[in-house]
Design an enzyme around this catalytic site. Structure first.
Site, PDB file in Angstrom:
ATOM      1  N   CYS A   1       0.834  -1.208   0.000  1.00 49.51           N
ATOM      2  CA  CYS A   1       0.000   0.000   0.000  1.00 49.51           C
ATOM      3  C   CYS A   1       0.862   1.248   0.000  1.00 49.51           C
ATOM      4  O   CYS A   1       0.384   2.333  -0.282  1.00 49.51           O
ATOM      5  CB  CYS A   1      -0.908   0.004   1.215  1.00 49.51           C
ATOM      6  SG  CYS A   1       0.027  -0.025   2.747  1.00 49.51           S
TER       7      CYS A   1
ATOM      8  N   GLU B   1      -5.437   1.967  -9.339  1.00 44.85           N
ATOM      9  CA  GLU B   1      -4.427   1.310  -8.501  1.00 44.85           C
ATOM     10  C   GLU B   1      -4.139  -0.041  -9.143  1.00 44.85           C
ATOM     11  O   GLU B   1      -5.010  -0.921  -9.164  1.00 44.85           O
ATOM     12  CB  GLU B   1      -4.934   1.113  -7.067  1.00 44.85           C
ATOM     13  CG  GLU B   1      -3.873   0.471  -6.191  1.00 44.85           C
ATOM     14  CD  GLU B   1      -4.350   0.097  -4.787  1.00 44.85           C
ATOM     15  OE1 GLU B   1      -5.522  -0.256  -4.607  1.00 44.85           O
ATOM     16  OE2 GLU B   1      -3.515   0.149  -3.867  1.00 44.85           O
TER      17      GLU B   1
HETATM   18  P1  NAD Z   1      -9.616  -6.358  -0.700  1.00 42.25           P
HETATM   19  O1  NAD Z   1     -10.319  -5.077  -0.448  1.00 42.25           O
HETATM   20  O2  NAD Z   1      -9.985  -7.146  -1.885  1.00 42.25           O
HETATM   21  O3  NAD Z   1      -9.815  -7.349   0.555  1.00 42.25           O
HETATM   22  C1  NAD Z   1      -9.576  -6.910   1.884  1.00 42.25           C
HETATM   23  C2  NAD Z   1     -10.464  -7.719   2.819  1.00 42.25           C
HETATM   24  O4  NAD Z   1     -11.830  -7.487   2.492  1.00 42.25           O
HETATM   25  C3  NAD Z   1     -10.237  -9.223   2.725  1.00 42.25           C
HETATM   26  O5  NAD Z   1     -10.260  -9.775   4.018  1.00 42.25           O
HETATM   27  C4  NAD Z   1     -11.411  -9.712   1.885  1.00 42.25           C
HETATM   28  O6  NAD Z   1     -11.833 -11.007   2.212  1.00 42.25           O
HETATM   29  C5  NAD Z   1     -12.500  -8.705   2.211  1.00 42.25           C
HETATM   30  N1  NAD Z   1     -13.410  -8.478   1.078  1.00 42.25           N
HETATM   31  C6  NAD Z   1     -13.108  -8.558  -0.242  1.00 42.25           C
HETATM   32  N2  NAD Z   1     -14.197  -8.280  -0.980  1.00 42.25           N
HETATM   33  C7  NAD Z   1     -15.209  -8.016  -0.121  1.00 42.25           C
HETATM   34  C8  NAD Z   1     -16.585  -7.666  -0.289  1.00 42.25           C
HETATM   35  N3  NAD Z   1     -17.118  -7.521  -1.496  1.00 42.25           N
HETATM   36  N4  NAD Z   1     -17.326  -7.465   0.816  1.00 42.25           N
HETATM   37  C9  NAD Z   1     -16.787  -7.598   2.038  1.00 42.25           C
HETATM   38  N5  NAD Z   1     -15.490  -7.943   2.255  1.00 42.25           N
HETATM   39  C10 NAD Z   1     -14.706  -8.142   1.191  1.00 42.25           C
HETATM   40  O7  NAD Z   1      -8.047  -6.027  -0.676  1.00 42.25           O
HETATM   41  P2  NAD Z   1      -6.831  -6.992  -1.018  1.00 42.25           P
HETATM   42  O8  NAD Z   1      -6.829  -7.252  -2.479  1.00 42.25           O
HETATM   43  O9  NAD Z   1      -6.820  -8.154  -0.095  1.00 42.25           O
HETATM   44  O10 NAD Z   1      -5.611  -6.062  -0.616  1.00 42.25           O
HETATM   45  C11 NAD Z   1      -5.046  -5.107  -1.466  1.00 42.25           C
HETATM   46  C12 NAD Z   1      -5.622  -3.742  -1.215  1.00 42.25           C
HETATM   47  O11 NAD Z   1      -5.390  -3.353   0.137  1.00 42.25           O
HETATM   48  C13 NAD Z   1      -4.964  -2.654  -2.057  1.00 42.25           C
HETATM   49  O12 NAD Z   1      -5.947  -1.791  -2.521  1.00 42.25           O
HETATM   50  C14 NAD Z   1      -4.022  -1.966  -1.077  1.00 42.25           C
HETATM   51  O13 NAD Z   1      -3.704  -0.632  -1.403  1.00 42.25           O
HETATM   52  C15 NAD Z   1      -4.819  -2.043   0.165  1.00 42.25           C
HETATM   53  N6  NAD Z   1      -3.993  -1.878   1.367  1.00 42.25           N
HETATM   54  C16 NAD Z   1      -4.063  -0.682   2.016  1.00 42.25           C
HETATM   55  C17 NAD Z   1      -3.278  -0.468   3.128  1.00 42.25           C
HETATM   56  C18 NAD Z   1      -3.330   0.853   3.845  1.00 42.25           C
HETATM   57  O14 NAD Z   1      -2.661   0.990   4.857  1.00 42.25           O
HETATM   58  N7  NAD Z   1      -4.086   1.831   3.383  1.00 42.25           N
HETATM   59  C19 NAD Z   1      -2.436  -1.477   3.595  1.00 42.25           C
HETATM   60  C20 NAD Z   1      -2.408  -2.696   2.910  1.00 42.25           C
HETATM   61  C21 NAD Z   1      -3.200  -2.878   1.790  1.00 42.25           C
END
Ligand code: NAD
Length: 502
Positions: A288, A387
């Site tokens: 991130c 992104e």
């Molecule tokens: P994601 O949003 O797909 O998933 C994150 C979590 O949400 C997971 O546990 C997943 O199971 C759940 N999830 C996914 N789809 C969902 C839905 N429709 N409804 C409810 N829950 C749902 O993210 P990812 O692909 O696992 O991680 C990458 C993303 O995280 C990138 O966008 C990255 O920038 C971000 N990130 C941000 C930070 C920060 O500090 N801002 C840190 C790490 C990662």
């Protein structure tokens, strides 16, 4: 560890009330991204299993809440020692399920360990304030109390560090916790639950459920959950924030990023290019805080792109556990295809493709993609707007620092940013005017520092408080103000009217 296809795959358990549990029902596959093979299965919890975990956390709450903070801190101290002892083992799980190199995985575990170090100081952090004589013979003090059962929902890219941003602080504050880690990388959370139990944590204080939207929705809608911490992509962060607002839950939802680095012509370009190469391609760009857009100012442009090209081509791509490898695979096959699709879109939109990751020689098995560098990218192009979350770096050109700052400030994401310059004045102006939550000055990624809180602005964070550090103490506690009157002898009783303070 890969298993031959004919052996029954291990199922990653859930962790409820201090015990592992392997539920029947829906499940998903966990991959080793370096081989492309399925290594484990992960159960997808339904609402009834989530309810079981929340009830275990609720049952453990009264005793844990009343455990003196110093005793809670001692359990955290034991946990800290166990995490340190198991740092390599945890890093290995991260490499197996996420794909990043082992040194990178170990570094991320270290960042998480530092949050536990900070949480060990909880007795001091929970102290309230006291005012003697807020009124005549009236004293007022404030105290912080836990909010209740908290939930954490975490992304795939930091399987140990991001959960450690949340549950040690929440538990140190006297709450109990239900974690729902990313279903792509479920194993490290279970290992941490085992270690926390070994450290002396009472059963039910920390629980882990697995799954997808169904499990997340069950947590968001559960009446027993008081606060939700989320880290993940922006659309889901927004959904979490809105749903929690509707159900009256406290929420912090950290979202996605498009982090810019501004490079001024007076910068040490070799140093900047080295830093940017690590920041853009480390962990295959799945951070991130990855730098994904460079804004080259004036004469910095051409020499910087030449340096970035040379360094991007020199990156050694391979399995994360192999010595000497700089960059591992992407997390899944579909994610690899998505990133490759972004590269195709960039070419179609007319950006100059300097290094094409699709053409580089990478291992055939697994979800590998080489490094990509685009130049002469404009803000309208999708490779700038979206992104990508992969090893793709785009370079935009600006004429002045002012123009560069305006460009960064127009972007809806605002997680991290950096400037490379030898000018203190330019750096100061950047730090002052940039509308981004975390800023690096000659530092490509302002990595999380446990005793400062971590979080972006705008579409990178929905909520008021950042994670870990002192803001976590605020998030995981409620303040109570108690006003006390112990009159001295001979003091007349207060009258009917509201007294004036002071
Ligand atoms: P994601 O949003 O797909 O998933 C994150 C979590 O949400 C997971 O546990 C997943 O199971 C759940 N999830 C996914 N789809 C969902 C839905 N429709 N409804 C409810 N829950 C749902 O993210 P990812 O692909 O696992 O991680 C990458 C993303 O995280 C990138 O966008 C990255 O920038 C971000 N990130 C941000 C930070 C920060 O500090 N801002 C840190 C790490 C990662």
């Amino acid at each position: 560890m890969n298993k031959p296809a004919d052996l029954k795959l291990e199922t990653v358990p859930v962790w409820i009330n201090g015990k592992p549990l392997a539920p029947a029902g829906r499940s998903g596959e966990v991959f080793n991204p370096a081989t492309g093979q399925v290594t484990r299965r992960v159960p997808f919890c339904d609402a009834s299993l989530v309810d079981k975990a929340v009830k275990a956390a609720a049952a453990a709450l009264p005793a844990w809440r009343d455990t003196p903070p110093l005793r809670r801190a001692r359990v955290l101290q034991n946990f800290l020692e166990l995490l340190k002892k198991n740092q390599r083992a945890l890093g290995t799980i991260v490499t197996q399920e996420h794909g990043k190199t082992l040194p990178d995985a170990m570094g991320s575990v270290q960042r998480g360990i530092e949050v536990v170090e900070f949480a060990c100081g909880i007795p001091h952090l929970l102290k309230g304030e006291y005012a003697e004589n807020a009124g005549t013979q009236v004293d007022t003090h404030s105290l912080r109390q836990p909010v209740g059962v908290c939930a954490g929902i975490t992304p795939f890219n930091f399987p140990v560090m991001v959960p450690l941003w949340m549950f040690p602080m929440a538990i140190a504050c006297g709450n109990t916790f239900v974690l729902k880690p990313s279903e792509k990388v479920p194993s490290a959370s279970i290992r941490m639950a085992e270690l926390f139990k070994e450290a002396g944590l009472p059963d039910g204080v920390f629980n882990v459920v697995h799954g997808d939207k169904e499990a997340v929705d069950a947590l968001l809608l559960h009446e027993g959950i008081s606060a939700v911490s989320f880290v993940g992509s922006t659309p889901i962060a927004k959904y979490i924030y809105e749903t929690c607002a509707k159900t009256g839950k406290r929420v912090q939802a950290l979202g996605g990023a498009k982090n810019h680095a501004v490079v001024l012509p007076d910068a040490d370009l070799e140093f900047a290019a080295d830093a940017l190469t690590g920041a853009a391609y480390g962990s295959a760009g799945e951070r991130c805080m990855a730098i994904s857009a460079v804004v080259a100012v004036g004469a910095a442009g051409d020499p910087l792109v030449n340096l970035l090209e040379r360094k991007a081509k020199a990156i050694k791509v391979g399995a994360g556990h192999t010595e000497g490898v700089d960059m591992g695979p992407l997390v899944t096959g579909p994610h690899r295809e998505k990133v490759a699709g972004h590269i195709e879109a960039g070419v179609k939109e007319g950006a100059k493709l300097v290094v094409d990751g699709r053409a580089s020689s990478v291992p055939k098995q697994g979800f590998f993609l080489g490094t990509t560098l685009f130049d002469h990218v404009t803000p309208e192009m999708s490779i700038y707007r979206d992104e990508i979350f992969g090893p793709v770096l785009v370079v935009l050109r600006a004429s002045t620092l002012e123009e560069a700052i305006a460009l960064v400030n127009r972007n809806p994401y605002a997680n991290g940013t950096a400037i490379f310059t030898e000018s203190g004045g330019a750096a100061r102006r950047f730090g002052n005017e940039i509308q981004v939550g975390m800023v690096g000055i000659n530092v490509p990624i302002p990595v999380p520092v446990a005793y400062f809180s971590f979080g972006g602005w705008k579409n990178s964070l929905f909520g008021d408080l950042h994670v870990h550090g002192v803001e976590a103490v605020k998030f995981y506690t409620r303040t109570k103000v108690i006003t006390t009157r112990w009159p001295h002898q001979d003091t007349p009783a207060p009258g009917f009217n509201m007294p004036t303070l002071g």
